[in-house]
Enzyme design. Structure first.
Site, PDB file in Angstrom:
ATOM      1  N   GLU A 273       0.894  -1.152   0.000  1.00 38.21           N
ATOM      2  CA  GLU A 273       0.000   0.000   0.000  1.00 38.21           C
ATOM      3  C   GLU A 273       0.936   1.206   0.000  1.00 38.21           C
ATOM      4  OE1 GLU A 273      -3.216   0.300  -0.231  1.00 38.21           O
ATOM      5  OE2 GLU A 273      -3.684  -1.831  -0.199  1.00 38.21           O
TER       6      GLU A 273
ATOM      7  N   THR B 155      11.526   3.274   0.292  1.00 36.45           N
ATOM      8  CA  THR B 155      11.326   4.700   0.051  1.00 36.45           C
ATOM      9  C   THR B 155      12.250   5.567   0.902  1.00 36.45           C
ATOM     10  OG1 THR B 155       9.683   6.442   0.469  1.00 36.45           O
ATOM     11  CG2 THR B 155       9.416   4.454   1.720  1.00 36.45           C
ATOM     12  N   ASP B 156      12.464   6.805   0.449  1.00 34.79           N
ATOM     13  CA  ASP B 156      13.227   7.769   1.259  1.00 34.79           C
ATOM     14  C   ASP B 156      12.424   8.228   2.483  1.00 34.79           C
ATOM     15  OD1 ASP B 156      11.335   9.322  -0.090  1.00 34.79           O
ATOM     16  OD2 ASP B 156      12.768  10.729  -0.956  1.00 34.79           O
ATOM     17  N   GLU B 157      11.103   7.975   2.463  1.00 35.38           N
ATOM     18  CA  GLU B 157      10.256   8.517   3.543  1.00 35.38           C
ATOM     19  C   GLU B 157      10.554   7.877   4.896  1.00 35.38           C
ATOM     20  OE1 GLU B 157       6.196   9.248   2.415  1.00 35.38           O
ATOM     21  OE2 GLU B 157       6.712   9.354   0.301  1.00 35.38           O
TER      22      GLU B 157
ATOM     23  N   TYR C  65       2.186   5.148   6.480  1.00 40.73           N
ATOM     24  CA  TYR C  65       2.845   4.528   5.321  1.00 40.73           C
ATOM     25  C   TYR C  65       4.347   4.377   5.563  1.00 40.73           C
ATOM     26  CZ  TYR C  65       5.347   4.410   0.862  1.00 40.73           C
ATOM     27  OH  TYR C  65       6.233   4.085  -0.148  1.00 40.73           O
TER      28      TYR C  65
ATOM     29  N   ALA D 102       6.018   4.529   8.326  1.00 40.94           N
ATOM     30  CA  ALA D 102       6.307   3.648   9.473  1.00 40.94           C
ATOM     31  C   ALA D 102       6.231   2.181   9.050  1.00 40.94           C
ATOM     32  CB  ALA D 102       5.329   3.935  10.609  1.00 40.94           C
TER      33      ALA D 102
ATOM     34  N   LYS E 133       6.731   1.001   6.003  1.00 36.02           N
ATOM     35  CA  LYS E 133       7.885   0.700   5.144  1.00 36.02           C
ATOM     36  C   LYS E 133       9.158   0.573   5.990  1.00 36.02           C
ATOM     37  CE  LYS E 133       8.055   0.323   1.257  1.00 36.02           C
ATOM     38  NZ  LYS E 133       7.806  -0.839   0.327  1.00 36.02           N
TER      39      LYS E 133
ATOM     40  N   TYR F  39      -1.454  21.186  -1.365  1.00 36.09           N
ATOM     41  CA  TYR F  39      -1.541  21.175   0.099  1.00 36.09           C
ATOM     42  C   TYR F  39      -0.724  22.328   0.687  1.00 36.09           C
ATOM     43  CZ  TYR F  39      -3.085  16.255  -0.541  1.00 36.09           C
ATOM     44  OH  TYR F  39      -3.727  15.100  -0.913  1.00 36.09           O
TER      45      TYR F  39
HETATM   46  P1  NAD Z   1       1.341   1.181  -6.311  1.00 38.34           P
HETATM   47  O1  NAD Z   1       0.414   1.537  -5.196  1.00 38.34           O
HETATM   48  O2  NAD Z   1       1.173   1.857  -7.635  1.00 38.34           O
HETATM   49  O3  NAD Z   1       1.271  -0.382  -6.595  1.00 38.34           O
HETATM   50  C1  NAD Z   1       1.285  -1.329  -5.573  1.00 38.34           C
HETATM   51  C2  NAD Z   1       0.956  -2.688  -6.159  1.00 38.34           C
HETATM   52  O4  NAD Z   1       1.033  -3.648  -5.086  1.00 38.34           O
HETATM   53  C3  NAD Z   1      -0.449  -2.789  -6.765  1.00 38.34           C
HETATM   54  O5  NAD Z   1      -0.399  -3.505  -7.979  1.00 38.34           O
HETATM   55  C4  NAD Z   1      -1.221  -3.567  -5.707  1.00 38.34           C
HETATM   56  O6  NAD Z   1      -2.307  -4.335  -6.250  1.00 38.34           O
HETATM   57  C5  NAD Z   1      -0.134  -4.445  -5.113  1.00 38.34           C
HETATM   58  N1  NAD Z   1      -0.428  -4.873  -3.734  1.00 38.34           N
HETATM   59  C6  NAD Z   1      -0.759  -4.081  -2.683  1.00 38.34           C
HETATM   60  N2  NAD Z   1      -0.983  -4.830  -1.588  1.00 38.34           N
HETATM   61  C7  NAD Z   1      -0.794  -6.127  -1.956  1.00 38.34           C
HETATM   62  C8  NAD Z   1      -0.877  -7.368  -1.278  1.00 38.34           C
HETATM   63  N3  NAD Z   1      -1.248  -7.447   0.012  1.00 38.34           N
HETATM   64  N4  NAD Z   1      -0.575  -8.499  -1.966  1.00 38.34           N
HETATM   65  C9  NAD Z   1      -0.205  -8.453  -3.284  1.00 38.34           C
HETATM   66  N5  NAD Z   1      -0.145  -7.303  -3.968  1.00 38.34           N
HETATM   67  C10 NAD Z   1      -0.435  -6.156  -3.329  1.00 38.34           C
HETATM   68  O7  NAD Z   1       2.799   1.410  -5.719  1.00 38.34           O
HETATM   69  P2  NAD Z   1       4.132   1.907  -6.465  1.00 38.34           P
HETATM   70  O8  NAD Z   1       4.132   3.393  -6.497  1.00 38.34           O
HETATM   71  O9  NAD Z   1       4.308   1.134  -7.710  1.00 38.34           O
HETATM   72  O10 NAD Z   1       5.232   1.475  -5.407  1.00 38.34           O
HETATM   73  C11 NAD Z   1       5.873   0.193  -5.493  1.00 38.34           C
HETATM   74  C12 NAD Z   1       6.877   0.061  -4.376  1.00 38.34           C
HETATM   75  O11 NAD Z   1       7.838   1.105  -4.490  1.00 38.34           O
HETATM   76  C13 NAD Z   1       6.260   0.207  -2.981  1.00 38.34           C
HETATM   77  O12 NAD Z   1       6.859  -0.733  -2.140  1.00 38.34           O
HETATM   78  C14 NAD Z   1       6.604   1.624  -2.564  1.00 38.34           C
HETATM   79  O13 NAD Z   1       6.725   1.706  -1.159  1.00 38.34           O
HETATM   80  C15 NAD Z   1       7.938   1.812  -3.255  1.00 38.34           C
HETATM   81  N6  NAD Z   1       8.280   3.196  -3.614  1.00 38.34           N
HETATM   82  C16 NAD Z   1       7.413   3.972  -4.323  1.00 38.34           C
HETATM   83  C17 NAD Z   1       7.782   5.259  -4.692  1.00 38.34           C
HETATM   84  C18 NAD Z   1       6.872   6.140  -5.519  1.00 38.34           C
HETATM   85  O14 NAD Z   1       7.202   7.319  -5.729  1.00 38.34           O
HETATM   86  N7  NAD Z   1       5.757   5.650  -6.029  1.00 38.34           N
HETATM   87  C19 NAD Z   1       9.044   5.763  -4.308  1.00 38.34           C
HETATM   88  C20 NAD Z   1       9.905   4.935  -3.574  1.00 38.34           C
HETATM   89  C21 NAD Z   1       9.515   3.653  -3.242  1.00 38.34           C
HETATM   90  P1  TYD Z   2       2.401  12.248  -3.203  1.00 36.83           P
HETATM   91  O1  TYD Z   2       2.376  12.135  -4.704  1.00 36.83           O
HETATM   92  O2  TYD Z   2       1.215  11.785  -2.428  1.00 36.83           O
HETATM   93  O3  TYD Z   2       3.751  11.537  -2.708  1.00 36.83           O
HETATM   94  P2  TYD Z   2       4.437  11.510  -1.230  1.00 36.83           P
HETATM   95  O4  TYD Z   2       3.456  11.974  -0.223  1.00 36.83           O
HETATM   96  O5  TYD Z   2       4.752  10.057  -1.067  1.00 36.83           O
HETATM   97  O6  TYD Z   2       5.642  12.395  -1.325  1.00 36.83           O
HETATM   98  O7  TYD Z   2       2.639  13.774  -2.825  1.00 36.83           O
HETATM   99  C1  TYD Z   2       3.781  14.480  -3.272  1.00 36.83           C
HETATM  100  C2  TYD Z   2       3.736  15.851  -2.632  1.00 36.83           C
HETATM  101  O8  TYD Z   2       2.613  16.579  -3.162  1.00 36.83           O
HETATM  102  C3  TYD Z   2       3.530  15.812  -1.128  1.00 36.83           C
HETATM  103  O9  TYD Z   2       4.299  16.852  -0.532  1.00 36.83           O
HETATM  104  C4  TYD Z   2       2.040  16.094  -0.949  1.00 36.83           C
HETATM  105  C5  TYD Z   2       1.712  16.984  -2.131  1.00 36.83           C
HETATM  106  N1  TYD Z   2       0.340  16.838  -2.689  1.00 36.83           N
HETATM  107  C6  TYD Z   2      -0.429  17.988  -2.940  1.00 36.83           C
HETATM  108  O10 TYD Z   2       0.001  19.131  -2.674  1.00 36.83           O
HETATM  109  N2  TYD Z   2      -1.682  17.826  -3.460  1.00 36.83           N
HETATM  110  C7  TYD Z   2      -2.219  16.604  -3.754  1.00 36.83           C
HETATM  111  O11 TYD Z   2      -3.369  16.520  -4.213  1.00 36.83           O
HETATM  112  C8  TYD Z   2      -1.400  15.438  -3.513  1.00 36.83           C
HETATM  113  C9  TYD Z   2      -1.909  14.064  -3.825  1.00 36.83           C
HETATM  114  C10 TYD Z   2      -0.133  15.603  -2.991  1.00 36.83           C
END
Ligand code: NAD
Ligand code: TYD
Length: 352
Positions: free
Chosen positions: A85, A130-132, A155, A157, A159, A212
């Site tokens: 998630e 993630t960097d978070e 989220y 926490a 990760k 935001y």
């Molecule tokens: P996303 O939310 O787009 O996709 C998550 C996928 O995981 C979905 O296909 C979902 O169906 C699947 N999934 C969720 N819970 C599941 C479960 N219990 N069992 C099986 N499948 C499940 O996420 P994303 O943005 O592609 O992120 C992928 C990974 O990269 C995550 O671990 C996230 O923490 C990490 N990440 C994301 C970002 C970013 O900017 N998006 C940056 C750094 C790290």
């Molecule tokens: P997001 O794409 O949710 O990624 P993350 O929270 O993991 O960094 O948000 C990126 C930044 O944009 C974050 O500082 C929150 C801000 N944000 C908005 O200002 N408006 C929005 O509608 C959303 C979804 C995020």
């Protein structure tokens, strides 16, 4: 022929990883393990769905027995663990799912590998994080691989807990793991609840662009293909037990990101950029909103020779182009569930 499990391969980054590497790595078999939550979309992997070296398995990684049965059957050599998630705002409204999928789900995968892999040879459990996990920075500094964890949201926490579990399996059982912590990604196939695709689609439709607070929070942006290349480099060439920070060295305040999106949408459509910028609407801030993330990527650059190929301008142009060229994908993800989420998340945010 190495067998590779990719979890979360129907999500944003996982689908880009599969679309990029399934056609290139034809000596490997890929099994995409995904629960298909709201964020998982089979249409994101449509172009490789019929490849001979690709299979799909619908499994919830929080279900230990299902994971064990799948792993006993597939007997993977490598695991790329993307499933999670992933949306901070959703984690604030409902944290429980985050701990089930992100923590318990990760432990179930680690357990399945521990039972299957009798030696470390030829195996890698690559954990995508993630960097978070490092928390929030002030105006100065950057996270390194040794920055102490200090997560703010449910989220991050969850990760952080999953990262600790992965490292514990390396130290305790010798499981061959690699962890990568990456900054904010953008690119094709991202679910439009996240900042970049939400703003692109709203700008295309002339809807308000909800920023935001005052849009001063800073994120470091990386094009998704560059992240995928970094993951493959770290998994195949990183030492077992190692961690790499990945980032775009591209820090931007959110308002500047939104303005850049307006300009890229204007360029792609012929719309007036000034009119798009006027759609910006400042709304109530996110609780616990981390101010700034920045990554020190010296380690992965020096050890693995990785560096991003896309600039923010070129990556954003490609991203906007993809959303313009894929209206069926966009329609498919904006279901009733999506409309319900938009209502839940944005209706309570008073417009200033
Ligand atoms: P996303 O939310 O787009 O996709 C998550 C996928 O995981 C979905 O296909 C979902 O169906 C699947 N999934 C969720 N819970 C599941 C479960 N219990 N069992 C099986 N499948 C499940 O996420 P994303 O943005 O592609 O992120 C992928 C990974 O990269 C995550 O671990 C996230 O923490 C990490 N990440 C994301 C970002 C970013 O900017 N998006 C940056 C750094 C790290
Ligand atoms: P997001 O794409 O949710 O990624 P993350 O929270 O993991 O960094 O948000 C990126 C930044 O944009 C974050 O500082 C929150 C801000 N944000 C908005 O200002 N408006 C929005 O509608 C959303 C979804 C995020």
């Amino acid at each position: 022929m190495p067998k590779i499990v990719v979890t979360g391969g129907c999500g944003f980054i996982g689908s880009n990883f599969l679309v990029r590497f399934v056609p290139k790595m034809t000596d490997s078999t890929f099994v995409n393990v995904d629960k298909l939550t709201y964020a998982g979309n089979p249409a994101s992997v449509a172009e490789i769905a019929n490849a001979l070296n690709y299979e799909f398995a619908r499994v919830d990684i929080a279900d230990a027995e299902a994971v064990r049965a799948l792993f006993d059957d597939v007997r993977p050599d490598w695991v790329f663990h993307f499933a999670a998630e992933s949306h901070v705002d959703r984690s604030i409204l409902g944290p429980r799912e985050f701990f089930l999928s992100n923590v318990i789900g990760t432990v179930n995968l680690l357990e399945a590998c521990r039972h299957l892999w009798k030696t470390a040879d030829g195996h890698v459990f690559h954990h995508v994080s993630t960097d978070e996990v490092y928390g929030s920075l002030g105006a100065e500094g950057a996270f390194t691989e040794t920055t102490p964890y200090d997560p703010s949201s449910p989220y991050s926490a969850s990760k952080a807990a999953s990262d600790h579990a992965v490292r514990a399996y390396h130290r305790t059982y010798g499981l061959p793991v690699v962890v990568t912590n990456c900054s904010n990604n953008y690119g094709p196939r991202q679910f439009p609840e996240k900042l970049v695709p939400l703003m692109i689609l709203n700008a295309l439709e002339g809807k308000p662009l909800p920023v935001y607070g005052r849009g001063a929070n800073v994120r470091d942006w990386l094009y998704v293909e560059d992240h995928c290349d970094a993951i493959l480099a770290a998994a195949t060439r990183g030492a077992p037990g190692s961690t790499y920070n990945i980032g775009g060295s591209c820090e931007l305040a959110n308002l500047d990101v939104v303005h850049a999106i307006c300009d890229a949408v204007a360029e792609g459509t012929g719309k007036d950029p000034a009119a798009l910028r006027r759609l910006v609407t400042f709304v109530a801030d996110r609780p616990g909103h981390d101010f700034r993330y920045a990554m020190d990527t010296a380690k992965i650059r020096a050890e693995l020779g990785w560096e991003p190929r896309e600039t923010f301008a070129t990556g954003m142009k490609r991203t906007v182009r993809w959303y313009l060229d894929n209206p069926a994908w966009v329609d498919g993800v904006r279901t009733g569930e999506y409309r319900k989420w938009m209502e839940t998340n944005y209706s309570g945010r008073t417009t200033r």
